[in-house]
Motif scaffolding. Structure first.
Motif, PDB file in Angstrom:
ATOM      1  N   ARG A   1       0.842  -1.204   0.000  1.00 41.40           N
ATOM      2  CA  ARG A   1       0.000   0.000   0.000  1.00 41.40           C
ATOM      3  C   ARG A   1       0.876   1.253   0.000  1.00 41.40           C
ATOM      4  O   ARG A   1       0.590   2.220  -0.711  1.00 41.40           O
ATOM      5  N   ALA A   2       1.964   1.226   0.765  1.00 36.70           N
ATOM      6  CA  ALA A   2       2.818   2.401   0.872  1.00 36.70           C
ATOM      7  C   ALA A   2       3.707   2.600  -0.358  1.00 36.70           C
ATOM      8  O   ALA A   2       4.033   3.730  -0.723  1.00 36.70           O
ATOM      9  N   LEU A   3       4.109   1.510  -1.000  1.00 34.93           N
ATOM     10  CA  LEU A   3       5.004   1.604  -2.162  1.00 34.93           C
ATOM     11  C   LEU A   3       4.263   1.998  -3.445  1.00 34.93           C
ATOM     12  O   LEU A   3       4.893   2.495  -4.387  1.00 34.93           O
ATOM     13  N   ARG A   4       2.967   1.748  -3.509  1.00 35.14           N
ATOM     14  CA  ARG A   4       2.152   2.070  -4.683  1.00 35.14           C
ATOM     15  C   ARG A   4       2.787   1.530  -5.971  1.00 35.14           C
ATOM     16  O   ARG A   4       3.087   2.272  -6.897  1.00 35.14           O
ATOM     17  N   PRO A   5       2.997   0.243  -6.046  1.00 41.14           N
ATOM     18  CA  PRO A   5       3.676  -0.338  -7.213  1.00 41.14           C
ATOM     19  C   PRO A   5       2.826  -0.304  -8.466  1.00 41.14           C
ATOM     20  O   PRO A   5       1.593  -0.290  -8.405  1.00 41.14           O
ATOM     21  N   ARG A   6       3.490  -0.301  -9.616  1.00 43.86           N
ATOM     22  CA  ARG A   6       2.769  -0.372 -10.889  1.00 43.86           C
ATOM     23  C   ARG A   6       2.313  -1.806 -11.169  1.00 43.86           C
ATOM     24  O   ARG A   6       1.378  -2.033 -11.935  1.00 43.86           O
ATOM     25  N   LEU A   7       2.990  -2.797 -10.541  1.00 48.48           N
ATOM     26  CA  LEU A   7       2.670  -4.204 -10.787  1.00 48.48           C
ATOM     27  C   LEU A   7       3.157  -5.024  -9.612  1.00 48.48           C
ATOM     28  O   LEU A   7       4.239  -4.760  -9.072  1.00 48.48           O
ATOM     29  N   VAL A   8       2.359  -6.018  -9.209  1.00 47.10           N
ATOM     30  CA  VAL A   8       2.732  -6.895  -8.101  1.00 47.10           C
ATOM     31  C   VAL A   8       2.709  -8.345  -8.571  1.00 47.10           C
ATOM     32  O   VAL A   8       1.711  -8.811  -9.144  1.00 47.10           O
ATOM     33  N   LEU A   9       3.812  -9.057  -8.334  1.00 42.09           N
ATOM     34  CA  LEU A   9       3.886 -10.502  -8.547  1.00 42.09           C
ATOM     35  C   LEU A   9       4.046 -11.171  -7.201  1.00 42.09           C
ATOM     36  O   LEU A   9       5.007 -10.891  -6.473  1.00 42.09           O
ATOM     37  N   TYR A  10       3.114 -12.035  -6.831  1.00 46.66           N
ATOM     38  CA  TYR A  10       3.275 -12.869  -5.634  1.00 46.66           C
ATOM     39  C   TYR A  10       3.928 -14.163  -6.073  1.00 46.66           C
ATOM     40  O   TYR A  10       3.321 -14.967  -6.781  1.00 46.66           O
ATOM     41  N   ASP A  11       5.167 -14.371  -5.665  1.00 47.16           N
ATOM     42  CA  ASP A  11       5.929 -15.568  -6.021  1.00 47.16           C
ATOM     43  C   ASP A  11       5.837 -16.538  -4.854  1.00 47.16           C
ATOM     44  O   ASP A  11       6.654 -16.495  -3.919  1.00 47.16           O
ATOM     45  N   CYS A  12       4.845 -17.412  -4.885  1.00 45.94           N
ATOM     46  CA  CYS A  12       4.553 -18.312  -3.761  1.00 45.94           C
ATOM     47  C   CYS A  12       5.553 -19.469  -3.746  1.00 45.94           C
ATOM     48  O   CYS A  12       5.533 -20.324  -4.637  1.00 45.94           O
ATOM     49  N   SER A  13       6.413 -19.505  -2.746  1.00 49.98           N
ATOM     50  CA  SER A  13       7.480 -20.503  -2.698  1.00 49.98           C
ATOM     51  C   SER A  13       7.446 -21.367  -1.438  1.00 49.98           C
ATOM     52  O   SER A  13       8.300 -22.244  -1.275  1.00 49.98           O
ATOM     53  N   GLU A  14       6.499 -21.123  -0.560  1.00 46.91           N
ATOM     54  CA  GLU A  14       6.430 -21.863   0.707  1.00 46.91           C
ATOM     55  C   GLU A  14       4.977 -22.106   1.078  1.00 46.91           C
ATOM     56  O   GLU A  14       4.085 -21.346   0.712  1.00 46.91           O
ATOM     57  N   GLU A  15       4.767 -23.159   1.878  1.00 43.34           N
ATOM     58  CA  GLU A  15       3.473 -23.377   2.520  1.00 43.34           C
ATOM     59  C   GLU A  15       3.547 -22.647   3.859  1.00 43.34           C
ATOM     60  O   GLU A  15       3.791 -23.244   4.915  1.00 43.34           O
TER      61      GLU A  15
END
Length: 376
Positions: free
Chosen positions: A131-145
């Protein structure tokens, strides 16, 4: 890729100086490709324990957090955020009102505005940082349970769901994780571990034609992931067990047992030297809620050597079509290791190396980069 390269901020789940793996490798590859890149070290998952190890780490983090930083001319900038754990309400309030706004300002001063963000731990801290960074694009790279980790916040499932809904793109490092994540994000895609074949192939240039004497494992040793019973049984059966890597919570007296040859942690580029003389590798993971979804970071690194690899029936290993020998118990590890001279062949060795060459980090990076640019 078209146009100028946007800044990249990687919200990692580990420290930069932790076991070299996906987080650091991708940050390095983005920086090498010309993206202004900031590696944000872990913002935490659980409440810390006030022991000497934690106090030393906390003191180091404080010193680095208040040191003036500038973006490097090459390689990623490494930013150690000063934030509270994402657990208690009072910690979250402190983060949201004071610590996260400060961290976001400093991250953006290193990266530049409107970054692409690669997010890892799906905590409230990560959501507040986004929310604070206000990114142009977000990728959630899920690597763990993550929900299988001990001590994590009780609402981890909910914060992960919110991150899945917030992310523009979602990747998963294993088929097991992908199957679960696609219940919320049907557009999620697979992005498994990789390898630098040139680094590890020299270990298998002179494979032993006789019996296996020295068994190797490199990686982090900890109670929640490591099958110490299997390693003990292998050592007790007369094999030399060479271990290279960092230590979490290790069973008392384990490192002093006969047959256990612990070499400590070494830089990633020095792993081949530390593992020289190993006849076979083991991947001694416990099979539990935490590990069922992982694809071990060192999987293709072991296969790239051409040497035999023995591991548990994790889904990521069981699906490799015979490139990894499976063992369901400590006794089976020993049985397989003893049978390897009669099972191994030049064809098997070359098949492992060929599989590794088809799964390089350069290929993984190119796939992720293409996915990002498809949405920019």
């Amino acid at each position: 890729m078209p146009g100028s390269r946007p800044p990249v901020v990687l919200l990692a789940g580990i420290r930069w100086d932790f076991l070299w793996q996906r987080h650091q490798i991708l940050a390095t590859l983005f920086a090498r490709a010309g993206y202004p890149t900031v590696f944000v070290e872990t913002t935490g998952l659980r409440n810390p324990r006030p022991d000497p190890e934690f106090l030393a780490k906390a003191a180091s983090r404080l010193r680095r957090a208040f040191r003036r930083r500038k973006a490097p001319s090459c390689g990623p900038a490494v930013y150690p955020p000063l934030v509270a754990p994402p657990t208690l309400r009072i910690f979250r309030a402190l983060n949201r009102r004071l610590l996260i706004p400060r961290a976001a300002r400093e991250i953006l001063s290193l990266s530049g505005p409107d970054p692409v963000v690669l997010a890892y731990p799906p905590t409230q801290t990560t959501l507040d940082l986004l929310r604070a960074l206000r990114p142009r694009l977000v990728l959630y790279d899920c690597s763990e349970e993550y929900t299988g980790m001990p001590g994590v916040p009780g609402d981890m499932e909910e914060t992960e769901r919110r991150l899945l809904e917030r992310a523009d793109l979602v990747s998963c490092t294993s088929e097991t994780l992908l199957e679960r994540i696609r219940r919320v994000r049907p557009d999620a895609f697979l992005s498994g571990p990789g390898v630098d074949p040139e680094l590890f192939e020299p270990l298998g240039r002179n494979p032993s034609s006789g019996e296996v004497r020295t068994v190797g494992y490199f990686g982090h040793l900890s109670r929640e992931r490591t099958d110490f019973a299997a390693l003990r049984r292998i050592a007790a059966a007369g094999f030399r067990v060479r271990l290279v890597g960092g230590l979490g919570e290790v069973e008392r007296g384990f490192l002093e047992e006969p047959g256990i040859d612990y070499r400590g942690e070494v830089p990633h580029r020095e792993l081949p030297e530390a593992l020289a003389g190993v006849d076979a590798f083991v991947l001694p993971y416990l099979v539990n809620r935490l590990t069922r979804g992982i694809a071990p970071a060192k999987l293709y690194e072991c296969l790239a050597t051409g040497l035999p690899v023995v591991g548990p029936p994790l889904p990521a290993l069981a699906g490799l079509g015979g490139h990894v020998y499976l063992a369901e118990s400590p006794e089976e590890y020993v049985a397989v290791l003893r049978e390897l001279p009669g099972l191994e062949s030049e064809e098997r060795r070359r098949a492992r190396m060929d599989l590794a060459r088809r799964n390089t980090w350069e290929r993984r990076f190119a796939e992720l980069e293409a996915a990002l640019w498809s949405r920019l």
